[in-house]
Design an enzyme around this catalytic site. Structure first.
Site, PDB file in Angstrom:
ATOM      1  NE  ARG A  43      -2.419  -1.228   3.290  1.00  0.00           N
ATOM      2  CZ  ARG A  43      -3.045  -1.603   4.382  1.00  0.00           C
ATOM      3  NH1 ARG A  43      -4.339  -1.552   4.432  1.00  0.00           N
ATOM      4  NH2 ARG A  43      -2.391  -2.052   5.420  1.00  0.00           N
ATOM      5  CG  ASP A  83      -6.121  -3.589   0.532  1.00  0.00           C
ATOM      6  OD1 ASP A  83      -5.597  -4.698   0.755  1.00  0.00           O
ATOM      7  OD2 ASP A  83      -7.057  -3.111   1.213  1.00  0.00           O
ATOM      8  CE  LYS A 138       8.701 -18.925  13.538  1.00  0.00           C
ATOM      9  NZ  LYS A 138       9.556 -17.798  13.962  1.00  0.00           N
ATOM     10  CE  LYS A 172      19.204 -21.592   9.837  1.00  0.00           C
ATOM     11  NZ  LYS A 172      19.919 -20.329   9.809  1.00  0.00           N
ATOM     12  CG  ASP A 225      10.384 -16.954  17.770  1.00  0.00           C
ATOM     13  OD1 ASP A 225       9.812 -16.703  16.693  1.00  0.00           O
ATOM     14  OD2 ASP A 225      11.521 -16.535  18.043  1.00  0.00           O
ATOM     15  CG  HIS A 230      13.310 -22.583  13.361  1.00  0.00           C
ATOM     16  ND1 HIS A 230      12.712 -22.520  12.124  1.00  0.00           N
ATOM     17  CD2 HIS A 230      13.314 -21.304  13.823  1.00  0.00           C
ATOM     18  CE1 HIS A 230      12.376 -21.256  11.862  1.00  0.00           C
ATOM     19  NE2 HIS A 230      12.726 -20.504  12.880  1.00  0.00           N
TER      20      HIS A 230
HETATM   21  C1  BG6 Z   1      13.134 -16.984  13.488  1.00  0.00           C
HETATM   22  C2  BG6 Z   1      12.712 -16.527  14.851  1.00  0.00           C
HETATM   23  O1  BG6 Z   1      12.219 -17.907  12.978  1.00  0.00           O
HETATM   24  O2  BG6 Z   1      14.424 -17.575  13.557  1.00  0.00           O
HETATM   25  C3  BG6 Z   1      13.725 -15.548  15.424  1.00  0.00           C
HETATM   26  O3  BG6 Z   1      11.439 -15.912  14.779  1.00  0.00           O
HETATM   27  C4  BG6 Z   1      15.103 -16.147  15.400  1.00  0.00           C
HETATM   28  O4  BG6 Z   1      13.364 -15.189  16.765  1.00  0.00           O
HETATM   29  C5  BG6 Z   1      15.429 -16.694  14.016  1.00  0.00           C
HETATM   30  O5  BG6 Z   1      16.019 -15.142  15.766  1.00  0.00           O
HETATM   31  C6  BG6 Z   1      16.739 -17.473  14.045  1.00  0.00           C
HETATM   32  O6  BG6 Z   1      17.124 -17.776  12.743  1.00  0.00           O
HETATM   33  P1  BG6 Z   1      18.655 -18.022  12.374  1.00  0.00           P
HETATM   34  O7  BG6 Z   1      18.630 -18.400  10.941  1.00  0.00           O
HETATM   35  O8  BG6 Z   1      19.370 -16.745  12.669  1.00  0.00           O
HETATM   36  O9  BG6 Z   1      19.107 -19.135  13.287  1.00  0.00           O
END
Ligand code: BG6
Length: 484
Positions: A43, A83, A138, A172, A225, A230
């Protein structure tokens, strides 16, 4: 095949920090020739010049930056102001495209509350055709219920095979290498499980604090988080059964079985085997860094309290034939003394010791360094060379990957993931069922935390987390590996 990339949230933080740099890196590596256009939609964007100006410093910071690649790259960039939840905006985008049946990749680099409206507008504008791919990441909800609702909104327009859910850890290099390590080397399969492995540790330590995301983070915490996505994805790759092929369906099916086998942590287990931590003021590199709550308060009048964890350690168990009785200790935290992600696979001691009583047998260890250093080390014992008495000494087989990296270049996880989206391969993306199963496991931990009123334990910024985490693992007569 010509493809068009539409970045919704095209001038946002994710787009600038990760997406344009990833696409540029592909350009510099001559991997973008099939891409007709990259359009930033937002926007706030005024015009193309403004977009280019905003992204340039991010690209210039890359090692691969060079003028020729930048010229090629910017020739693909277009911009649209509007939008994304309005069909009229998307119709305008469609008209810009040369093709009547365009191949479009839509990246929703916006909060999930916009997903539903954007998907509906894509449908109404006729852009949601079978060749369209939708990329999201996410936070995909903050619990099972909110995930199901955002997922239903996407599925009302797109098939599962069109949706690419990013977990950037899967992009990664070192995380992908887990598949090669386990399934390209015959020696590991025979010893991979409860018969020979004592326990596994997965650590993701960060030096950064919560940065600009205070309000968001305070609602979420480290478990949601980092662990929900992860760390659990890494658990899956370590623990899954060998898939029949590298086909995405096969791999996702095996990962799903692991997630579904995670044992719920209830009552006693919650109290003994989960630790929540929160950093307080400390010193890092000689400078004082504020505590989490002080950071939260800095933007407001200043009295907020918070029971949000910035560190979590827990013991997970996978209730299946291969892993019964093998603890997986997971820990992750912000403002720790170092940035290091690694896996430790601790083997059992030999069943029978033929050496003298004085010889302590240190069990074998396989350490897999994920970041920032990458590599694999295998620790074992050998005879100390020489004529002296038969004594054992520790030795290490070290497979660092630095040389190969130098040769083949090093790419950010997002560059690899974008390339996979372009080629239509979902292997490195997470299925809805996986996200669902992870949330189920995480939700019950949070419920139990609430039931038992589990409070965060303080730890000083710049340390390895609360002492309680060390006590937790010591109950099992084990200790965390040292991360440097
Ligand atoms: C993200 C989280 O998914 O991954 C962050 O929301 C975190 O809080 C990040 O810092 C870490 O990613 P990386 O690649 O730096 O290990």
């Amino acid at each position: 095949m010509n493809q068009n990339i539409l970045l919704i949230g095209g001038d946002g933080d994710l787009a600038m920090r990760k997406l344009y740099p990833a696409l540029y890196a592909l350009e510099a590596a001559d991997q973008l020739s099939g891409v007709e256009s990259i359009t930033g939609l937002s926007r706030a964007l005024e015009d193309r010049e403004q977009l280019l100006e905003k992204m340039l410093p991010w690209l210039q910071a890359l090692e691969s930056f060079n003028e020729q690649a930048w010229q090629r790259f910017q020739a693909r960039i277009t911009c649209l102001q509007g939008d994304a939840t309005q069909a009229s905006t998307l119709l305008q985008y469609k008209e810009q495209l040369d093709d009547d049946n365009p191949n479009v990749i839509v990246y929703l680099a916006v909060p999930p509350k916009v997903f539903g409206g954007a998907c509906r507008a894509l449908k109404e504008s006729g852009l949601a055709i079978p060749s369209t791919r939708l990329v999201v990441e996410k936070p995909l909800g903050s619990d099972l219920e909110s995930f199901m609702s955002v997922n239903a909104e996407m599925r009302a327009t797109f098939e599962e095979s069109q949706i690419y859910r990013i977990d950037h850890y899967l992009g990664k290099e070192s995380v992908q290498n887990l598949l090669a390590l386990r399934f390209a080397n015959v020696m590991f399969e025979a010893i991979w499980g409860a018969t020979h492995i004592d326990h596994v540790q997965i650590t993701v330590a960060e030096r950064v604090g919560v940065e600009g995301r205070k309000e968001f983070y305070d609602e979420i915490g480290a478990l949601r988080d980092m662990v929900q996505n992860h760390l659990l994805q890494v658990v899956c790759l370590l623990a899954m059964e060998p898939p029949a092929s590298r086909d995405p369906f096969m791999i996702r099916a095996e990962k799903l079985k692991v997630l579904k086998s995670l044992k719920p942590l209830a009552d006693e287990a919650i109290k003994r085997y989960t630790i929540r931590g929160q950093y307080k003021e400390g010193s890092m590199d000689g400078a004082v860094v504020p505590g989490y709550v002080d950071e939260l308060n800095s933007s407001e009048s200043g009295t907020a309290k918070s029971n949000t964890e910035t560190f979590v350690a827990l013991r997970a168990e996978i209730d299946n034939w291969r892993w019964a009785g093998v603890p997986f200790y997971l820990r992750t935290g912000k403002r720790m003394h170092t940035r290091a992600s690694e896996i430790l696979v601790q083997f059992k001691s030999p069943r029978h010791i033929i050496f003298g009583k004085g010889d302590a047998i240190t069990p074998n260890q396989l350490r897999i360094l994920l970041q920032p250093n990458e590599g694999i080390t295998l620790h074992f014992l050998r005879k100390e060379p020489g004529l002296s008495e038969f004594t054992l000494e520790e030795a290490e087989l070290n497979l660092t990957v630095t040389e190969a990296r130098k040769k083949n270049g090093s790419y950010d996880a997002y560059a690899r993931l974008m390339l996979e989206v372009l080629s239509g391969d979902q292997t490195l993306f997470v299925s809805a069922e996986e996200v669902e199963a992870s949330w189920k496991w995480i939700d019950q931990i949070i419920e139990q935390w609430q039931k038992h009123d589990v409070k965060v334990k303080p730890y000083t910024a710049g340390t390895s987390g609360p002492v309680d985490a060390a006590v937790m693992i010591a109950q099992d007569k084990r200790q965390w590996s040292d991360i440097e």
